[in-house]
Design a protein around this motif. Structure first.
Motif, PDB file in Angstrom:
ATOM      1  N   LYS A  86      13.583  16.432 -28.837  1.00  0.00           N
ATOM      2  CA  LYS A  86      12.867  16.649 -27.580  1.00  0.00           C
ATOM      3  C   LYS A  86      11.680  15.990 -27.385  1.00  0.00           C
ATOM      4  CE  LYS A  86      10.992  20.549 -24.858  1.00  0.00           C
ATOM      5  NZ  LYS A  86      10.608  22.060 -24.948  1.00  0.00           N
ATOM      6  N   SER A  87      11.660  15.135 -26.261  1.00  0.00           N
ATOM      7  CA  SER A  87      10.438  14.124 -26.114  1.00  0.00           C
ATOM      8  C   SER A  87       9.536  14.565 -25.057  1.00  0.00           C
ATOM      9  CB  SER A  87      10.917  12.655 -26.181  1.00  0.00           C
ATOM     10  OG  SER A  87      11.743  12.552 -27.118  1.00  0.00           O
ATOM     11  N   LYS A  88       8.263  14.497 -25.149  1.00  0.00           N
ATOM     12  CA  LYS A  88       7.213  14.621 -23.962  1.00  0.00           C
ATOM     13  C   LYS A  88       6.223  13.515 -23.814  1.00  0.00           C
ATOM     14  CE  LYS A  88       7.161  18.061 -21.796  1.00  0.00           C
ATOM     15  NZ  LYS A  88       7.747  18.670 -20.639  1.00  0.00           N
ATOM     16  N   GLU A  89       5.434  13.447 -23.033  1.00  0.00           N
ATOM     17  CA  GLU A  89       4.463  12.616 -22.761  1.00  0.00           C
ATOM     18  C   GLU A  89       3.378  12.863 -23.922  1.00  0.00           C
ATOM     19  OE1 GLU A  89       3.169  15.899 -20.144  1.00  0.00           O
ATOM     20  OE2 GLU A  89       5.052  14.766 -20.482  1.00  0.00           O
ATOM     21  N   ASP A  90       2.415  12.020 -24.183  1.00  0.00           N
ATOM     22  CA  ASP A  90       1.260  12.044 -24.940  1.00  0.00           C
ATOM     23  C   ASP A  90       0.226  11.538 -24.364  1.00  0.00           C
ATOM     24  OD1 ASP A  90       0.061  12.750 -27.567  1.00  0.00           O
ATOM     25  OD2 ASP A  90      -0.466  10.485 -27.452  1.00  0.00           O
ATOM     26  N   GLY A  91      -0.972  12.237 -24.300  1.00  0.00           N
ATOM     27  CA  GLY A  91      -2.192  11.662 -23.603  1.00  0.00           C
ATOM     28  C   GLY A  91      -2.045  11.617 -22.137  1.00  0.00           C
ATOM     29  N   ASN A  92      -2.689  10.585 -21.424  1.00  0.00           N
ATOM     30  CA  ASN A  92      -2.464  10.306 -20.063  1.00  0.00           C
ATOM     31  C   ASN A  92      -1.339   9.381 -19.552  1.00  0.00           C
ATOM     32  OD1 ASN A  92      -5.210  11.545 -19.762  1.00  0.00           O
ATOM     33  ND2 ASN A  92      -6.332   9.725 -20.679  1.00  0.00           N
ATOM     34  N   PHE A  93      -0.257   9.616 -20.584  1.00  0.00           N
ATOM     35  CA  PHE A  93       0.505   8.487 -20.079  1.00  0.00           C
ATOM     36  C   PHE A  93       1.392   9.580 -18.816  1.00  0.00           C
ATOM     37  CE2 PHE A  93       5.183   6.943 -20.646  1.00  0.00           C
ATOM     38  CZ  PHE A  93       4.956   5.579 -20.475  1.00  0.00           C
ATOM     39  N   ARG A  94       2.284   8.622 -18.209  1.00  0.00           N
ATOM     40  CA  ARG A  94       3.077   9.489 -17.098  1.00  0.00           C
ATOM     41  C   ARG A  94       3.623  10.692 -17.500  1.00  0.00           C
ATOM     42  NH1 ARG A  94       8.215   8.350 -17.175  1.00  0.00           N
ATOM     43  NH2 ARG A  94       8.977   6.237 -17.759  1.00  0.00           N
ATOM     44  N   ASN A  95       4.100  11.661 -16.598  1.00  0.00           N
ATOM     45  CA  ASN A  95       5.013  12.835 -17.312  1.00  0.00           C
ATOM     46  C   ASN A  95       6.163  12.298 -17.858  1.00  0.00           C
ATOM     47  OD1 ASN A  95       2.936  14.512 -16.325  1.00  0.00           O
ATOM     48  ND2 ASN A  95       3.945  15.010 -14.420  1.00  0.00           N
ATOM     49  N   LEU A  96       6.625  12.726 -19.009  1.00  0.00           N
ATOM     50  CA  LEU A  96       7.829  12.064 -19.647  1.00  0.00           C
ATOM     51  C   LEU A  96       8.620  13.606 -20.314  1.00  0.00           C
ATOM     52  CD1 LEU A  96       7.943   9.319 -21.924  1.00  0.00           C
ATOM     53  CD2 LEU A  96       9.057  11.245 -22.461  1.00  0.00           C
ATOM     54  N   ASP A  97       9.857  13.209 -19.940  1.00  0.00           N
ATOM     55  CA  ASP A  97      10.579  14.608 -20.188  1.00  0.00           C
ATOM     56  C   ASP A  97      12.107  14.005 -20.648  1.00  0.00           C
ATOM     57  OD1 ASP A  97      11.644  17.100 -20.445  1.00  0.00           O
ATOM     58  OD2 ASP A  97      12.541  17.130 -18.479  1.00  0.00           O
ATOM     59  N   ASN A  98      12.422  14.316 -21.848  1.00  0.00           N
ATOM     60  CA  ASN A  98      13.806  13.782 -22.393  1.00  0.00           C
ATOM     61  C   ASN A  98      14.385  14.634 -23.565  1.00  0.00           C
ATOM     62  OD1 ASN A  98      15.526  12.153 -24.623  1.00  0.00           O
ATOM     63  ND2 ASN A  98      16.158  11.445 -22.609  1.00  0.00           N
ATOM     64  N   ARG A  99      15.538  15.174 -23.222  1.00  0.00           N
ATOM     65  CA  ARG A  99      16.073  15.793 -24.386  1.00  0.00           C
ATOM     66  C   ARG A  99      17.563  15.271 -24.732  1.00  0.00           C
ATOM     67  NH1 ARG A  99      14.214  18.671 -20.457  1.00  0.00           N
ATOM     68  NH2 ARG A  99      16.208  18.998 -19.399  1.00  0.00           N
ATOM     69  N   ALA A 100      17.653  15.021 -25.883  1.00  0.00           N
ATOM     70  CA  ALA A 100      18.764  14.170 -26.248  1.00  0.00           C
ATOM     71  C   ALA A 100      19.509  15.091 -27.526  1.00  0.00           C
ATOM     72  CB  ALA A 100      18.599  12.796 -26.935  1.00  0.00           C
ATOM     73  N   ALA A 101      20.966  15.441 -27.014  1.00  0.00           N
ATOM     74  CA  ALA A 101      21.666  16.363 -27.964  1.00  0.00           C
ATOM     75  C   ALA A 101      22.912  15.246 -28.119  1.00  0.00           C
ATOM     76  CB  ALA A 101      22.277  17.450 -27.249  1.00  0.00           C
TER      77      ALA A 101
END
Length: 413
Positions: free
Chosen positions: A257-272
């Motif tokens: 599961k991955s999300k953005e960090d800091g001020n980077f643009r919104n990021l959303d990924n889930r890899a199964a």
């Protein structure tokens, strides 16, 4: 080890440590030379104007000298590792570069030529207490959140520090901080960028471990953070079940599961993703499935390897919303009395890729590897490998690719 080599290694140790501490440093040291001859040809089947070129082809010779010292005696043991690398162009005229074997020559025709040679020197200081090791400097390693790449003429390396520990029975731990990456075809370190997601950072931190619950069952949990770009959590289970004489079933299940960090643009990924392999004698049959969810592709450091079951010779099948499956067959000819000869073929198909607001993207890749390593005699450790790949896509490049690799490793001591 020859007497001259022993004296040279011992003298190096004595420059930094007392004489009595050098015995294990010298006695446990290892060194080898690896020669790697690499031909790479990639044919862009859709051709201009989609790619602005028809093909990329290069032929190069690589040489690597690896030295790993032992550790000085005492509660804290100290040592050093060194890796010297040289790459030389054998063929690759103007306009045919860009395979990743050699650095680009921007002054050549269309900027697609390659330099005649390049070199690297990697140094690592290390310290050991019990079964815990700290390394600082050049690093090449693999774990579920960051992996160095060794699929070209010379390997990529990271710059930073990491600690590994196996003091607790059955538990292997890793933690570290990386500052930059030196990609395969470069002599210089550079900051990290996110593959397909952009951003620039000079700080990647990771921590995690693998615990062997039983002989055949292990679990892993890792965390990675590319500062101001993404944060990623990984969990995995590997279970191998013996079924009888020369038979086994292996399950490898992974989730990130991955999300953005800091001020980077919104990021959303889930890899199964996961795979199941059945081994019978020299045969191994594998099926795998990979599913991307969220608004973004799977994030990882550009020019490194993602830890995904469908990351294969060319593609990673990790686009937005992509679903992909794989069938694979391996055969080890040792079962027929020819040790060192192996064969692999696989097919990966992906669909549901998000394109222009829809989910019409489709792609597939087929790989075949044939490899042989001489097992004895004067040519022992001589390796021959042929790798072939075909890629077809309705949103990317269509490719046909062949790699021919001849390698030889000579143990100095």
């Amino acid at each position: 080890m020859s007497s001259k080599t022993t004296i040279a290694t011992f003298s190096t140790c004595a420059l930094f440590f007392p004489m009595f501490a050098c015995a294990d440093f010298v006695g446990d040291s290892t060194a080898n030379i690896e020669l790697r001859n690499f031909y790479f040809n990639r044919d862009f089947r859709n051709g201009p104007p989609t790619t602005q070129r028809d093909s990329a082809a290069e032929w190069a010779q690589g040489a690597m000298f690896r030295f790993a010292s032992g550790y000085t005696t005492g509660t804290v043991g100290f040592g050093v590792d060194a890796l010297g690398m040289l790459g030389v162009k054998l063929d690759g005229g103007d306009g045919s570069g860009g395979t990743g074997l050699l650095p680009a020559d921007r002054s050549s025709k269309n900027g697609r030529g390659s330099q005649d040679e390049y070199s690297k020197l990697e140094l690592t200081a290390k310290a050991k207490v019990s079964e815990t090791v700290l390394k600082v400097g050049s690093l090449a390693f693999r774990n579920p959140v960051v992996q160095s790449n060794d699929t070209r003429l010379l390997p990529s390396t990271f710059q930073g520090g990491m600690a590994t520990s196996s003091d607790i029975d059955g538990l292997s731990l890793q933690a570290g901080k990386l500052r930059q990456i030196k990609v395969n075809s470069s002599s210089d370190y550079q900051d990290f960028t996110g593959n397909r997601i952009g951003g620039v950072s000079d700080d990647f931190r990771f921590a995690g471990g693998t615990y062997a619950v039983t002989k055949g069952l292990s679990t892993s949990l890792f965390y990675g953070n590319l500062e101001n770009i993404y944060r990623q959590v990984f969990g995995g289970i590997v279970y191998e079940l013996p079924l009888g004489d020369k038979q086994s079933l292996k399950f490898d299940l992974r989730y990130s599961k991955s999300k953005e960090d800091g001020n980077f643009r919104n990021l959303d990924n889930r890899a199964a993703n996961g795979q199941v392999s059945y081994s019978l004698g020299g045969n191994m049959f594998t099926v795998a499935y990979q599913r991307m969810s969220g608004d973004d592709p799977f994030p990882y450091i550009a020019n490194s390897d993602p830890y995904l079951v469908n990351f294969v010779q060319i593609g990673d099948f990790a686009n937005v919303d992509e679903r992909s499956w794989q069938v694979r067959y391996d055969y080890n000819f040792a079962s027929l009395g020819v040790p060192g000869l192996t064969f692999m073929t696989r097919y990966v198909s992906g669909d549901n890729v998000q394109i222009n607001g829809g989910h019409s993207g489709q792609e597939w890749e087929r790989n075949t590897d044939i490899a042989y390593i001489v097992q004895s005699g004067p040519l022992k450790n001589l390796g021959l490998k042929v790798r072939n790949a075909t890629v077809r896509s309705n949103f990317g490049n269509d490719l046909d690719e062949t790699r021919l690799i001849v390698s030889y490793t000579w143990a100095l001591w």
